[in-house]
Design an enzyme around this catalytic site. Structure first.
Site, mmCIF file in Angstrom:
data_model
loop_
_atom_site.group_PDB
_atom_site.id
_atom_site.type_symbol
_atom_site.label_atom_id
_atom_site.label_comp_id
_atom_site.label_asym_id
_atom_site.label_seq_id
_atom_site.Cartn_x
_atom_site.Cartn_y
_atom_site.Cartn_z
ATOM 1 N N HIS A 9 -8.381 -4.065 -4.083
ATOM 2 C CA HIS A 9 -6.987 -5.131 -3.935
ATOM 3 C C HIS A 9 -5.878 -3.285 -4.857
ATOM 4 O O HIS A 9 -6.554 -2.961 -6.203
ATOM 5 C CB HIS A 9 -6.297 -6.337 -5.003
ATOM 6 C CG HIS A 9 -5.272 -6.947 -5.101
ATOM 7 N ND1 HIS A 9 -4.047 -6.753 -4.670
ATOM 8 C CD2 HIS A 9 -4.972 -7.830 -3.966
ATOM 9 C CE1 HIS A 9 -3.391 -6.972 -4.629
ATOM 10 N NE2 HIS A 9 -3.423 -8.171 -3.946
ATOM 11 N N ASP A 62 -8.046 -12.753 -0.018
ATOM 12 C CA ASP A 62 -8.865 -13.097 1.552
ATOM 13 C C ASP A 62 -10.521 -13.410 1.502
ATOM 14 O O ASP A 62 -10.646 -13.808 3.138
ATOM 15 C CB ASP A 62 -9.086 -12.554 2.435
ATOM 16 C CG ASP A 62 -6.973 -11.944 2.709
ATOM 17 O OD1 ASP A 62 -6.355 -12.881 3.174
ATOM 18 O OD2 ASP A 62 -6.957 -10.418 2.671
HETATM 19 N N1 ACO Z 1 -14.004 -2.221 0.869
HETATM 20 C C1 ACO Z 1 -14.971 -0.494 0.499
HETATM 21 N N2 ACO Z 1 -14.126 -0.022 -0.196
HETATM 22 C C2 ACO Z 1 -13.531 0.073 -0.909
HETATM 23 C C3 ACO Z 1 -13.002 -1.382 -0.462
HETATM 24 C C4 ACO Z 1 -13.562 -1.884 0.279
HETATM 25 N N3 ACO Z 1 -12.935 -3.048 0.768
HETATM 26 N N4 ACO Z 1 -11.540 -0.951 -1.326
HETATM 27 C C5 ACO Z 1 -11.756 0.403 -1.537
HETATM 28 N N5 ACO Z 1 -12.761 0.503 -1.995
HETATM 29 C C6 ACO Z 1 -12.497 1.781 -2.536
HETATM 30 C C7 ACO Z 1 -12.635 2.986 -1.148
HETATM 31 O O1 ACO Z 1 -13.328 3.448 -0.706
HETATM 32 C C8 ACO Z 1 -11.659 3.857 -2.193
HETATM 33 O O2 ACO Z 1 -13.473 4.608 -2.601
HETATM 34 P P1 ACO Z 1 -13.495 5.956 -3.179
HETATM 35 O O3 ACO Z 1 -12.315 6.146 -4.161
HETATM 36 O O4 ACO Z 1 -14.729 5.836 -3.467
HETATM 37 O O5 ACO Z 1 -12.722 7.131 -2.293
HETATM 38 C C9 ACO Z 1 -10.915 3.291 -3.598
HETATM 39 O O6 ACO Z 1 -11.805 1.785 -3.768
HETATM 40 C C10 ACO Z 1 -10.231 2.796 -3.963
HETATM 41 O O7 ACO Z 1 -9.223 2.750 -2.369
HETATM 42 P P2 ACO Z 1 -8.131 2.660 -1.914
HETATM 43 O O8 ACO Z 1 -8.600 2.391 -0.308
HETATM 44 O O9 ACO Z 1 -7.210 4.148 -1.686
HETATM 45 O O10 ACO Z 1 -7.394 1.633 -2.601
HETATM 46 P P3 ACO Z 1 -5.820 0.762 -2.136
HETATM 47 O O11 ACO Z 1 -5.180 0.773 -3.191
HETATM 48 O O12 ACO Z 1 -5.312 2.024 -0.969
HETATM 49 O O13 ACO Z 1 -6.656 -0.430 -1.265
HETATM 50 C C11 ACO Z 1 -7.063 -2.176 0.087
HETATM 51 C C12 ACO Z 1 -6.052 -1.554 -0.992
HETATM 52 C C13 ACO Z 1 -5.844 -2.012 1.435
HETATM 53 C C14 ACO Z 1 -6.343 -3.779 -0.356
HETATM 54 C C15 ACO Z 1 -8.312 -1.433 0.072
HETATM 55 O O14 ACO Z 1 -9.503 -2.506 -1.175
HETATM 56 C C16 ACO Z 1 -8.760 -2.290 1.127
HETATM 57 O O15 ACO Z 1 -8.615 -1.607 2.077
HETATM 58 N N6 ACO Z 1 -9.843 -3.776 1.792
HETATM 59 C C17 ACO Z 1 -10.460 -4.143 2.803
HETATM 60 C C18 ACO Z 1 -8.576 -4.839 2.764
HETATM 61 C C19 ACO Z 1 -8.580 -5.953 2.678
HETATM 62 O O16 ACO Z 1 -9.653 -7.057 2.096
HETATM 63 N N7 ACO Z 1 -7.527 -5.976 2.192
HETATM 64 C C20 ACO Z 1 -7.079 -7.315 1.748
HETATM 65 C C21 ACO Z 1 -5.661 -7.363 1.042
HETATM 66 S S1 ACO Z 1 -5.172 -8.541 -0.242
HETATM 67 C C22 ACO Z 1 -4.047 -8.552 0.842
HETATM 68 O O17 ACO Z 1 -3.410 -7.730 1.475
HETATM 69 C C23 ACO Z 1 -3.367 -10.302 1.218
#
Ligand code: ACO
Length: 382
Positions: A267, A318
C-alpha cells in the site's frame, strides 16, 4: 551534472507521493498508525454496528443520521434504485466482450446525459445526483452481471437495504442474513479512503467546475486499473491459479523469481496492516464456514503468511475482499464494480467537498526533455 545545476533541480514527487493536496473533514487515512477514520469515527466503531445507508449519510452530511433522517434517506435511496427503460436498453445494447467497469462507466455517463441538470455544478443539485447515483449503482452492477450471464434483469424489491438489493438483483432470490451482513460490512469498509487515485481523479474533474457525472465517470475509469480497484479480481485470479493450500509456497517462490507482484499486497500509505483487512478476513472466514468451503480462506491465510515470510509485505483491502466476494457467489469479473458500489458514497462526498471550497487542481511538471531544437521542414526529416 555540476553542483549548482543539481541544487537548482526542483524536487519532484513522482506519483505525488507524500504530497498533501487538500484539507478534508471526510476521512483520515493515517498510514503511520494504520487507522482509518470516517468523519471522526474509527472504522472499528462503525463496522458491524452501522449499515451502508448510515455510513453513506455520515460521509455525505457529516453526522450519523437520527432515526427520522435515516428513514428519509432510506426512502430516497429506494426511490432511485429502479433503472429507467433507456438505461436498461443501453445496457442491453453493449457488447458482451466489454468489461463490467467499462459498462458501468458508460452507464453513469448516460445517467448524466438523461439528467436535465446533468451539467450543473450547483451543490444542491449534486447532492440530489449523489443519492440517485449511489442508489442506482447497485442496480446497474447487478443488471450488467445478469445480462452478461444471459439472464433477464430484475426490478428492485421494496424494503431491502443496498446490500440486500444487490444480492437479490444478482441472484434472483433474497440472500440470508449472514450474506447481507457481510456485503453490508464490505460496503461500509470500502466506502471512503482519503485522496486515493480515483477520488483524486473525481476531485480534479470537479475542480474544473465540470459536473458530478463527469467526476464519477473519471473515478470509475481510475478505479478500473489493477494497481487500484482491479486488484481484488486479480487477487481472486491468483487464488484460483494457486488452486490448493499446498501450492502456496511454490507460487510465492515462482512469483518472486519472475519479479511479479502479489495482488492484494502492499500500500502506498499504510506502512503496516491495512485497518480494513482484519474485518474482511473475519467475514471471509465466517462465510467460508457457513458455506462449508474454507478452501479459498485457507489458501488466503497461507499466502498471507508465506508472502510475509518472504518479503514482509502486508495485505491490503483487496486481499480478503476477493474470497469474501467469491463466497457471496459474485463472479470475479464483477469484483471491481463491487468496489465502485461501495466507493460511490466517498466519491460523492469528495465531489461535494471540492465544489464547496474549490480551487483548480493544477500541479506542475519538471521538463527534462531536449531544448533549443531547430525546426526541420517535413521533406528534410528522417
Ligand atoms: N508484490 C510484490 N512486491 C511489492 C508489492 C506487491 N504487491 N507491493 C510493493 N512491492 C514492493 C515493490 O517491488 C518495491 O520493492 P523494491 O523497492 O524492492 O523494488 C517496494 O515494495 C515498493 O513498491 P512500490 O511499487 O514503489 O510502492 P507503491 O507505493 O508505488 O505501490 C501499490 C503501492 C501500487 C499498491 C503496490 O503495493 C502494488 O502494486 N500492489 C499490488 C496491487 C494492489 O494490491 N493494489 C491495490 C492497492 S489498495 C487499493 O488501491 C484499493
Amino acid at each position: 551534472m555540476s553542483a549548482p545545476e543539481a541544487a537548482a533541480k526542483p524536487e519532484v514527487h513522482k506519483g505525488l507521493e507524500g504530497v498533501i493536496a487538500s484539507e478534508t473533514t471526510i476521512s483520515e487515512v493515517d498510514g503511520k498508525n494504520c487507522q482509518l477514520i470516517y468523519r471522526g469515527y474509527h472504522i472499528d466503531e462503525l463496522v458491524g454496528r452501522t449499515t451502508y445507508e448510515e455510513v453513506s449519510y455520515l460521509l455525505l452530511f457529516g453526522a450519523l443520521p437520527a432515526r427520522g433522517q435515516l428513514a428519509d434517506w432510506t426512502t430516497q435511496l429506494e426511490a432511485h434504485r429502479t433503472l429507467e427503460p433507456e438505461i436498461l436498453a443501453f445496457l442491453r445494447s453493449l457488447p458482451r466482450r466489454s468489461s463490467s467497469m467499462a459498462r458501468l462507466r458508460s452507464a453513469i455517463s448516460l445517467l448524466g446525459v438523461h439528467d436535465p441538470d446533468g451539467d450543473s455544478d450547483e451543490l444542491d443539485t449534486m447532492r440530489r445526483q449523489s443519492v440517485r447515483v449511489i442508489a442506482k449503482t447497485v442496480s446497474l452492477v447487478a443488471t450488467i452481471a445478469r445480462l452478461e450471464a444471459g439472464q433477464e434483469p430484475l426490478p428492485p424489491k421494496r424494503g431491502l437495504s443496498q446490500a440486500a438489493t444487490f444480492l437479490y438483483l444478482l441472484h434472483g432470490r433474497e440472500a440470508d442474513a449472514l450474506e447481507v451482513q457481510a456485503l453490508d460490512a464490505y460496503f461500509v469498509l470500502l466506502a471512503e479512503h482519503g485522496l486515493n487515485a480515483s477520488t483524486f481523479a473525481a476531485r480534479t474533474v470537479m475542480g474544473t467546475k465540470s459536473d458530478y457525472y463527469s467526476a464519477i465517470t473519471a473515478a470509475i475509469g481510475t478505479l478500473k486499473g489493477p494497481l487500484h480497484g482491479a486488484a481484488n479480481s486479480k487477487a481472486m485470479e491468483m487464488l484460483e491459479e494457486i488452486g490448493t493450500p499446498d501450492n502456496v509456497v511454490g507460487y510465492v517462490q515462482k512469483t518472486l523469481a519472475d519479479h511479479k507482484r502479489f495482488m492484494g499486497f502492499g500500500h502506498r500509505v499504510y506502512k503496516g496492516a491495512d485497518p480494513r483487512a482484519k474485518h474482511l478476513r473475519a467475514l471471509a472466514e465466517q462465510l467460508g464456514r457457513a458455506h462449508q468451503d474454507l478452501k479459498w480462506f485457507d489458501i488466503s491465510t497461507k499466502l498471507q503468511e508465506a508472502v510475509w515470510q518472504a518479503k514482509q509485505l502486508y495485505i491490503n483491502v483487496d486481499f480478503y475482499s476477493a474470497s469474501l466476494l467469491h463466497y457471496l457467489n459474485i463472479p470475479t469479473p464483477l469484483f471491481t464494480a463491487m468496489f465502485a458500489c461501495a466507493r460511490m458514497a466517498g466519491w460523492s462526498a469528495n465531489i461535494l467537498e471540492q465544489a464547496s471550497d474549490n480551487r483548480l487542481i493544477r500541479p506542475l511538471a519538471s521538463y527534462v526533455g531536449p531544448r533549443d531544437l531547430r525546426f526541420v521542414p517535413l521533406d528534410q526529416r528522417r
